[in-house]
Design an enzyme around this catalytic site. Structure first.
Site, short mmCIF file in Angstrom:
data_model
loop_
_atom_site.label_atom_id
_atom_site.label_comp_id
_atom_site.label_asym_id
_atom_site.label_seq_id
_atom_site.Cartn_x
_atom_site.Cartn_y
_atom_site.Cartn_z
N ARG A 1 50.09 35.53 40.10
CA ARG A 1 49.87 35.30 41.54
C ARG A 1 51.14 35.71 42.23
O ARG A 1 52.21 35.15 41.96
CB ARG A 1 49.54 33.82 41.80
CG ARG A 1 49.62 33.49 43.28
CD ARG A 1 49.04 32.14 43.63
NE ARG A 1 47.60 32.18 43.57
CZ ARG A 1 46.80 31.25 44.10
NH1 ARG A 1 47.32 30.20 44.72
NH2 ARG A 1 45.50 31.35 44.00
N HIS B 1 41.72 38.68 45.98
CA HIS B 1 41.61 37.47 45.15
C HIS B 1 40.31 37.56 44.33
O HIS B 1 39.37 36.79 44.53
CB HIS B 1 41.58 36.24 46.07
CG HIS B 1 41.88 34.95 45.39
ND1 HIS B 1 42.19 34.84 44.04
CD2 HIS B 1 41.90 33.67 45.87
CE1 HIS B 1 42.40 33.56 43.74
NE2 HIS B 1 42.22 32.84 44.82
N GLN C 1 38.60 34.48 42.52
CA GLN C 1 37.92 33.55 43.42
C GLN C 1 36.49 34.02 43.68
O GLN C 1 35.55 33.22 43.66
CB GLN C 1 38.68 33.47 44.76
CG GLN C 1 38.02 32.57 45.77
CD GLN C 1 38.01 31.12 45.32
OE1 GLN C 1 39.04 30.58 44.93
NE2 GLN C 1 36.84 30.48 45.33
N ASP D 1 37.92 30.82 55.32
CA ASP D 1 39.15 30.53 54.58
C ASP D 1 40.21 30.18 55.61
O ASP D 1 40.00 30.35 56.83
CB ASP D 1 39.55 31.78 53.76
CG ASP D 1 40.78 31.56 52.88
OD1 ASP D 1 41.14 30.38 52.61
OD2 ASP D 1 41.41 32.56 52.48
N CYS E 1 37.15 28.81 49.61
CA CYS E 1 37.91 28.87 48.35
C CYS E 1 38.83 27.67 48.16
O CYS E 1 39.22 27.37 47.04
CB CYS E 1 38.69 30.17 48.28
SG CYS E 1 39.97 30.32 49.54
N ARG F 1 35.68 28.17 39.06
CA ARG F 1 36.84 28.98 38.74
C ARG F 1 37.05 28.98 37.22
O ARG F 1 37.39 30.01 36.63
CB ARG F 1 38.09 28.45 39.46
CG ARG F 1 38.07 28.57 40.99
CD ARG F 1 38.12 30.02 41.45
NE ARG F 1 39.29 30.71 40.95
CZ ARG F 1 40.50 30.68 41.51
NH1 ARG F 1 40.68 30.02 42.63
NH2 ARG F 1 41.52 31.34 40.97
N1 CP Z 1 41.35 28.93 45.75
C1 CP Z 1 42.55 29.01 45.16
O1 CP Z 1 42.95 30.06 44.66
O2 CP Z 1 43.22 27.83 45.11
P1 CP Z 1 44.74 27.62 44.67
O3 CP Z 1 45.60 28.24 45.71
O4 CP Z 1 44.89 26.12 44.60
O5 CP Z 1 44.95 28.25 43.33
N1 NVA Z 2 43.89 33.35 51.86
C1 NVA Z 2 44.52 32.24 51.20
C2 NVA Z 2 43.80 31.92 49.92
C3 NVA Z 2 44.34 30.73 49.18
C4 NVA Z 2 43.63 30.47 47.89
C5 NVA Z 2 45.97 32.57 50.92
O1 NVA Z 2 46.27 33.70 50.53
O2 NVA Z 2 46.82 31.70 51.13
#
Ligand code: CP
Ligand code: NVA
Length: 308
Positions: free
Chosen positions: A108, A135, A138, A226, A265, A293
């Protein structure tokens, strides 16, 4: 050829369908077992996933760890602050070292070019656990969730309300690969990348942009939103104000199909992109979506390691 999963298109529609089928079978087969026990066939026994986090996470971190346990393997975490990556060791060298020590890498990070560099130098699969661009894991969980709740993906109508962000990019990508349509409601200046739209349209998906949230929600099978401010973005009052008309309310949900599903998400910012009555309401699938997930990523891991 090492199989990386940086975007959904790395797998393609047929492999995504195979992963979703596998996820449903595995989830059904282990129903009722304690969450940390391995599936009967423990297909990744002896395998270790290295997880790198340069941004916060709850779901991605826990679901990949539990996914590896359920597949019979293990995982370990490197975070930006305590690994040498955080002190400037290159992504390429990190990829080379982790490839010698572990069987797969999940990362990530912020800039998508970092994960591409990781994949270019890794000799084990690299999986995208979220970048500023996309992502995909997700959306694998989102697809699994709506299918489980009876939706046939081909021809379905998805309504996205809010910021044109990383999660939306992967939904648009999925639309092209799995043959559904997406109407995007977002204010001017916050649209998704035209590259993702062009690619999905090439595959035959209808992707439309609108500044009329009612028009976007009307007749939808799935309503998705989101956070308005993603990780790494500045908290901007101006953006929050521009997003307000796109907040998912019971009034907007009432315009969608009567059996429409609501997805998010998470983490949610209740009272911003969605109100409690929707996210806690009967059409919301968010807890199944979060649990999925684990199930979806087990199949991504199996695909990446050539077991699917
Ligand atoms: N939806 C998601 O990716 O959650 P986190 O940021 O908690 O991993
Ligand atoms: N769009 C959000 C998703 C978090 C899971 C971010 O990137 O923070």
């Amino acid at each position: 050829m090492t199989r990386h999963f940086l975007n959904l298109s790395d797998a393609g529609g047929d492999a995504i369908a195979a992963m979703l089928n596998d996820a449903i079978s595995r989830k059904t087969a282990r129903a009722g077992k304690p969450k940390g026990t391995a599936d009967a066939d423990a297909p990744l026994a002896g395998h270790t996933l290295a997880m790198i986090f340069e941004k916060n996470s709850t779901r991605t971190r826990v679901s990949f760890d539990m996914a590896m346990r359920q597949l019979g393997g293990t995982s370990l975490i490197l975070d930006g602050g305590t690994s040498q990556l955080g002190r400037g060791e290159t992504v390429a060298d990190t990829a080379r070292v982790l490839s010698r020590m572990c069987d797969a890498i999940m990362i990530r990070t912020d800039d998508h070019s970092k994960i591409e560099e990781m994949a270019a130098h890794a000799t084990v699969p690299v999986i995208n656990g979220l970048t500023d661009l996309s992502h995909p894991c997700q959306i694998m969980a989102d697809l699994l969730t709506v299918i489980e709740h009876g939706l046939a993906l081909p021809g379905s109508q998805w309504a996205w309300l809010g910021d044109g962000n990383n999660v939306l990019h992967s939904i648009i990508e999925a639309a092209g690969l799995m043959k559904f349509d997406v109407r995007v409601g977002c204010p001017e200046g916050y649209e998704p990348s035209p590259l993702f739209i062009a690619e999905a349209v090439k595959f035959g998906a209808a992707i439309t942009l609108s500044q009329d949230p009612q028009e976007v929600a009307r007749g939808a099978d799935v309503v998705v939103t989101d956070t308005w401010i993603s990780m790494g973005q500045a908290h901007a009052e101006e953006k929050l104000a521009a997003m307000m008309p796109y907040q998912v309310t019971p009034e907007l949900m009432a315009l969608a199909k009567s059996n429409a599903k609501f997805l998010h998400c998470l983490p949610a910012h209740r009272g911003e992109e969605v109100v409690d009555a929707v996210i806690d309401g009967p059409q919301s699938l968010i807890w199944d979506e979060a649990e999925n997930r684990i199930h979806a990523q087990k199949s991504v891991l199996l695909w990446a390691l050539g077991r699917l």
